[in-house]
Design a protein around this motif. Structure first.
Motif, PDB file in Angstrom:
ATOM      1  N   TYR A  48      -7.176 -42.094 -51.190  1.00 56.81           N
ATOM      2  CA  TYR A  48      -6.935 -41.189 -50.075  1.00 56.81           C
ATOM      3  C   TYR A  48      -7.982 -41.513 -49.020  1.00 56.81           C
ATOM      4  O   TYR A  48      -9.169 -41.315 -49.247  1.00 56.81           O
ATOM      5  N   ARG A  50      -9.301 -41.315 -44.887  1.00 57.45           N
ATOM      6  CA  ARG A  50      -9.254 -40.546 -43.643  1.00 57.45           C
ATOM      7  C   ARG A  50      -9.712 -41.415 -42.484  1.00 57.45           C
ATOM      8  O   ARG A  50     -10.442 -42.379 -42.676  1.00 57.45           O
ATOM      9  N   GLN A  66      -4.978 -39.545 -41.826  1.00 64.12           N
ATOM     10  CA  GLN A  66      -5.143 -39.622 -43.271  1.00 64.12           C
ATOM     11  C   GLN A  66      -3.994 -40.425 -43.863  1.00 64.12           C
ATOM     12  O   GLN A  66      -2.889 -40.421 -43.335  1.00 64.12           O
TER      13      GLN A  66
END
Length: 91
Positions: A48, A50, A66
């Motif tokens: 993940y 950003r 994101q």
């Protein structure tokens, strides 16, 4: 995160978890290069990121706040140089 814990994750996964909070670059099977802040890494190498910049195979760039990248779609990950001093390598 422990190498000898119940999950039995290996050293590469532990180092990936240590990279959380740093800027990484990821290449996907589609040929995209994604550079962004590694917010979270999972044991299956799902990432993940950003504040990412995605460069497609043709060179076009786009900014994404994101992005979630599945582990099986990852070809390689470029980690920051500071991780060569990670405590994992002192064992």
């Amino acid at each position: 995160m422990s190498v000898v814990g119940n999950n039995r994750v290996g050293i590469p996964i532990v180092v990936l978890h240590d990279a959380e909070g740093a800027v990484v670059e990821v290449e996907t099977k589609k040929g995209e290069l994604i550079r962004g802040l590694l917010f979270e890494a999972e044991d299956q190498m799902n990432l993940y990121l950003r504040n990412a910049i995605v460069r497609d195979p043709h060179g076009a760039k786009r900014k994404i706040n994101q992005i979630y990248i599945r582990g099986p779609e990852i070809v390689f990950i470029v980690l920051p140089d500071m991780l060569k001093h990670a405590p994992m390598f002192n064992r």
